[in-house]
Design an enzyme around this catalytic site. Structure first.
Site, PDB file in Angstrom:
ATOM      1  N   THR A 140       0.893  -1.243   0.025  1.00 65.49           N
ATOM      2  CA  THR A 140      -0.071  -0.054   0.052  1.00 65.49           C
ATOM      3  C   THR A 140       0.815   1.170   0.064  1.00 65.49           C
ATOM      4  O   THR A 140       1.563   1.338   0.950  1.00 65.49           O
ATOM      5  CB  THR A 140      -0.946   0.212   1.130  1.00 65.49           C
ATOM      6  OG1 THR A 140      -1.947  -1.104   1.201  1.00 65.49           O
ATOM      7  CG2 THR A 140      -1.968   1.245   1.422  1.00 65.49           C
ATOM      8  N   LYS A 214      -7.201   0.849  -2.849  1.00 64.79           N
ATOM      9  CA  LYS A 214      -6.721   0.492  -1.495  1.00 64.79           C
ATOM     10  C   LYS A 214      -6.773   1.511  -0.647  1.00 64.79           C
ATOM     11  O   LYS A 214      -7.214   1.018   0.620  1.00 64.79           O
ATOM     12  CB  LYS A 214      -5.379   0.118  -1.501  1.00 64.79           C
ATOM     13  CG  LYS A 214      -4.827  -0.696  -0.142  1.00 64.79           C
ATOM     14  CD  LYS A 214      -5.663  -1.447   0.354  1.00 64.79           C
ATOM     15  CE  LYS A 214      -5.080  -2.079   1.996  1.00 64.79           C
ATOM     16  NZ  LYS A 214      -3.916  -2.434   1.956  1.00 64.79           N
ATOM     17  N   LYS A 282       0.621   4.743   8.397  1.00 71.70           N
ATOM     18  CA  LYS A 282       1.259   5.169   7.131  1.00 71.70           C
ATOM     19  C   LYS A 282       0.400   5.213   6.230  1.00 71.70           C
ATOM     20  O   LYS A 282       0.185   6.312   5.464  1.00 71.70           O
ATOM     21  CB  LYS A 282       2.117   3.969   6.949  1.00 71.70           C
ATOM     22  CG  LYS A 282       3.023   4.467   5.508  1.00 71.70           C
ATOM     23  CD  LYS A 282       2.278   3.519   4.353  1.00 71.70           C
ATOM     24  CE  LYS A 282       2.413   1.938   4.409  1.00 71.70           C
ATOM     25  NZ  LYS A 282       2.407   1.054   3.675  1.00 71.70           N
TER      26      LYS A 282
END
Length: 343
Positions: A140, A214, A282
């Site tokens: 990701t 995503k 993150k």
């Protein structure tokens, strides 16, 4: 074992070409045409895999068990040992791995890691991948970086697909991940024999669109997790049996994949990572950055990100995302932890 298709073509052309200067052009032609003609299979496609963590190790194992020749690289070599025991080979660098692979997968931690393993001019994958090779980044990461990687791959006459996944450690182990793919549609279609071993691929559009999909997935999960742990704290404070309550709501409108994956884990105090808090922070940070670029306000996302940052501040970044329960317990001075046995 037969040579991979593109190497058999290269072998043929180098034996029959009388003009050495034409070989690079012919290599590119044969690489493109041959890989388009023959479906990917264990007999003609060598795989490389970078990143053998919680998710990567299970995903990689599915490919090995399907019969593919596979080379792995991990910054901590010992973490790859279970895969070596299954028959994988080990490379000393991403470049070395790429030089003996037709398709290279990566699933690492942060965008900086992606940039390093794929784009480093001396040790990265693209410095070793032959023309016609395919990069599949399942980390990701930032959509803009996916576009940059695709452009760099095209300059090398290679292909790149951004294909982050959702489903956690259980999805990786069971081969039931949701895969969000961005890039050339025909290339994604060619990779279907590999993706099908890992889960269900969903084509989302051009380069970067897999990453955008995503990130939208993470935004949805973030608020869902907040709702789940808030509901659990409320049920506990109301004097309900939280386990019975979870079962009761699981088949109603409040049911969710997060509840199925994490409800009982939270009650059992199983906070081991299916997905690390550090990595979720993150992801949510990237989401907020993209929101700023788009000029949109998503307050639920911002709240969830701050709650997860609180976990990091308490030194809990290596726990799983279900550790969010700790934040709500601290806020309310309660604990859902089972009472210690007096026996």
């Amino acid at each position: 074992m037969p040579l991979p298709l593109h190497l058999r073509s290269l072998q043929h052309l180098t034996r029959h070409s009388h003009s050495p200067t034409s070989i690079p052009t012919l290599v590119r032609h044969f690489m493109a045409s041959s890989t388009a003609a023959e479906p990917i299979s264990p007999s003609n496609t060598r795989l490389g895999w970078i990143g053998t963590g919680v998710m990567g190790q299970s995903m990689c194992a599915h490919l090995i068990r399907a019969g593919y020749t596979l080379t792995v690289f991990n910054r901590t070599p010992s973490k790859a040992q279970p895969l070596l025991d299954l028959g994988a080979h080990q490379a000393h660098s991403p470049q070395a791995l790429a030089s003996q692979s037709d398709v290279v997968f990566s699933i690492v931690g942060y965008p900086s890691d992606v940039r390093s393993v794929l784009l480093d001019p001396t040790s990265g994958v693209l410095s070793g991948l032959l023309p016609g090779g395919i990069l599949v980044d399942m980390t990701t990461s930032e959509p803009s970086l996916a576009v940059e990687i695709a452009a760099a791959a095209a300059e090398k006459n290679c292909h790149s697909v951004d294909a982050p996944v959702s489903g956690g450690d259980r999805g990786a182990k069971n081969g039931t991940l949701a895969i969000f793919a961005g890039g050339d549609k025909d290339t994604v279609h060619r990779l279907e024999p590999l993706f099908s071993l890992l889960g269900k691929v969903n084509y989302m559009g051009g380069s970067g669109k897999g990453q955008f999909a995503k990130l939208a997935n993470q935004i949805t999960i973030a608020s869902t997790m907040v709702g789940l742990v808030e509901g659990m704290v409320y049920a506990h404070k109301a004097g309900l049996d939280v386990g019975l309550w979870l079962d009761a709501i699981s088949t109603g409108a409040a049911g969710s994949k997060s509840l199925d994956l994490y409800g009982q884990r939270i009650l059992k105090r199983d906070l081991d990572p299916g997905f690390y808090v550090n990595h979720f922070v993150k992801d949510l940070g990237i989401c907020l950055k993209e929101c700023q670029n788009m000029g949109i306000a998503l307050p639920g996302l911002a709240l969830a990100q701050q709650l997860y940052v609180s976990l990091k501040a308490h030194g809990e970044g290596n726990l799983g995302t279900q550790a969010l329960i700790l934040v709500l317990e601290r806020l309310n001075n309660v604990s859902l932890a089972p009472a210690a046995s007096s026996s």
